[in-house]
Write a protein that holds these residues in place. Structure first.
Motif, short mmCIF file in Angstrom:
data_model
loop_
_atom_site.label_atom_id
_atom_site.label_comp_id
_atom_site.label_asym_id
_atom_site.label_seq_id
_atom_site.Cartn_x
_atom_site.Cartn_y
_atom_site.Cartn_z
N HIS A 1 35.01 35.03 34.51
CA HIS A 1 34.10 36.15 34.71
C HIS A 1 34.34 36.83 36.06
O HIS A 1 34.14 38.04 36.19
N VAL A 2 34.82 36.05 37.05
CA VAL A 2 35.13 36.64 38.36
C VAL A 2 36.37 37.52 38.25
O VAL A 2 36.42 38.64 38.77
N GLN B 1 36.68 41.59 38.85
CA GLN B 1 37.64 42.18 39.79
C GLN B 1 38.54 43.20 39.13
O GLN B 1 38.76 44.30 39.66
N GLU B 2 39.08 42.86 37.98
CA GLU B 2 40.00 43.76 37.29
C GLU B 2 39.33 45.08 36.93
O GLU B 2 39.95 46.14 36.97
N MET C 1 32.27 44.73 49.18
CA MET C 1 31.51 45.54 48.22
C MET C 1 31.51 44.91 46.84
O MET C 1 30.51 44.98 46.11
N LEU C 2 32.62 44.29 46.46
CA LEU C 2 32.66 43.60 45.16
C LEU C 2 31.65 42.46 45.15
O LEU C 2 30.98 42.22 44.14
N GLY C 3 31.55 41.74 46.27
CA GLY C 3 30.59 40.66 46.37
C GLY C 3 29.16 41.15 46.24
O GLY C 3 28.34 40.52 45.55
N GLN C 4 28.85 42.29 46.86
CA GLN C 4 27.49 42.81 46.78
C GLN C 4 27.19 43.33 45.38
O GLN C 4 26.08 43.14 44.86
N ASN D 1 27.65 33.84 50.73
CA ASN D 1 28.18 32.76 49.89
C ASN D 1 29.04 33.30 48.76
O ASN D 1 30.12 32.78 48.46
N ILE D 2 28.59 34.37 48.13
CA ILE D 2 29.35 34.97 47.01
C ILE D 2 30.70 35.49 47.49
O ILE D 2 31.73 35.27 46.86
N ILE D 3 30.69 36.19 48.63
CA ILE D 3 31.94 36.77 49.14
C ILE D 3 32.93 35.67 49.53
O ILE D 3 34.11 35.70 49.17
N LYS D 4 32.44 34.68 50.28
CA LYS D 4 33.33 33.61 50.75
C LYS D 4 33.84 32.74 49.61
O LYS D 4 34.99 32.30 49.62
N THR D 5 33.00 32.52 48.62
CA THR D 5 33.38 31.64 47.50
C THR D 5 34.33 32.30 46.52
O THR D 5 35.26 31.66 46.01
N ASN D 6 34.14 33.59 46.29
CA ASN D 6 34.87 34.24 45.22
C ASN D 6 35.88 35.30 45.63
O ASN D 6 36.77 35.64 44.85
N PHE D 7 35.77 35.83 46.86
CA PHE D 7 36.62 36.94 47.23
C PHE D 7 37.43 36.74 48.51
O PHE D 7 38.14 37.64 48.94
N SER D 8 37.30 35.58 49.14
CA SER D 8 38.07 35.32 50.36
C SER D 8 39.51 35.03 49.96
O SER D 8 39.76 34.13 49.16
N SER D 9 40.46 35.76 50.55
CA SER D 9 41.87 35.60 50.20
C SER D 9 42.51 34.52 51.04
O SER D 9 41.99 34.10 52.04
#
Length: 308
Positions: free
Chosen positions: A158-159, A163-164, A184-187, A300-308
């Motif tokens: 789902h993540v 993103q796509e 912005m994706l995280g928000q 938490n959402i940004i760091k967990t799912n979008f940190s490269s």
């Protein structure tokens, strides 16, 4: 003339080699200087190993005072062997001590008393001991988006789907605001429940409102009424509010970018957009949401799912 022994090639607990080093040091020869510098390097390595051992839990079945004693002896010899290959510290010391030997009056060559390492050698010493790091170059919005996509291979389905669908719109908004696309994706994920809790009209039409932006009196576009949770004095309350509606997700990102860029209350958010926590806390302080845990959830959402 006494020939100094190579202490790094002998046993660390060999008292004869240490005594030989003391005798050769009295001759003030280049060979004895090298041997002393190597021995100091071995001592330095042994101290590092000891610190590493102290930081490691030792609660095994066979851990006792005897094993610790032999472990210490092994570490001393290991440090001796590592120093024989060299880590750069001995070379720096040799250069510095050679300078001191060439000035018998205790001055640094300019009339002042030399009390420590010269600036040049001190720099060499720090550089030889510092870890090698590579400073990343600034990324464009397109490069940031590519990094998001390439690093998402191991993320939940789902993540990746989220993103796509939205990364290209986030990149466009990033160019306008300077806010990283992943922020912005995280928000958008937080506000829309990863796109599963989209605000819809009574006939089921999608409002495309990814960021939960309300329709104030200044809004001239389409609107939709929806039930939302607002926190009053920390207590959650259900309310029916009027929200903005868009024709597409791209319009939602553009309106969000305009809101943050043109509304004075979000100036500090833009200024702190390079830091995840600063960005999230800035939004909460600016009153973007009434949830007292909004910044923590977004971080938490940004760091967990979008940190490269």
């Amino acid at each position: 003339m006494i020939t100094p022994t190579d202490s790094t090639a002998s046993l660390a607990i060999d008292t004869k080699s240490i005594e030989s080093l003391k005798q050769s040091a009295k001759q003030n020869s280049p060979e004895s200087l090298k041997a002393a510098a190597q021995q100091f390097e071995a001592l330095f390595v042994n101290m590092m190993l000891k610190s590493m051992r102290d930081a490691t839990p030792q609660e095994g079945l066979f851990d006792n005072q005897q094993t610790k004693m032999y472990q210490s002896m092994l570490d001393q010899q290991l440090g001796q062997n590592m120093a024989s290959r060299g880590i750069g510290l001995a070379d720096v010391l040799i250069r510095q001590l050679s300078i001191n030997q060439g000035s018998d009056d205790g001055t640094n060559g300019s009339g002042g008393v030399q009390t420590g390492l010269s600036d040049m050698v001190r720099t060499d010493l720090l550089q030889s001991m510092a870890p090698r790091t590579v400073k990343p170059s600034p990324r464009t919005a397109e490069e940031a988006g590519a990094a998001i996509t390439s690093s998402s291979s191991s993320r939940p389905a789902h993540v990746k789907a989220f993103q796509e669908k939205l990364t290209s719109h986030a990149e466009e908004a990033s160019r306008t605001t300077g806010i990283p696309a992943e922020f912005m994706l995280g928000q958008a994920a937080l506000e829309s429940g990863w796109g599963k809790r989209m605000i819809r009209t009574t006939d089921g039409t999608n409002s495309h409102n990814l960021f939960g932006i309300k329709a104030t009196a200044s809004w001239k576009g389409k609107t939709v009424d929806a039930v939302t949770t607002e926190y009053v004095d920390g207590v959650p309350q259900k309310r029916v509010e009027k929200f903005r509606a868009y024709d597409s997700y791209a319009d939602s990102f553009r309106d969000y970018a305009n809101l943050l860029r043109n509304n004075p209350r979000y100036e500090k958010v833009i200024a702190n957009a390079s830091d995840v926590e600063g960005f999230a806390k800035g939004l909460q302080r600016a009153g973007y949401a009434t949830d007292p845990n909004y910044a923590a959830k977004l971080t938490n959402i940004i760091k967990t799912n979008f940190s490269s």
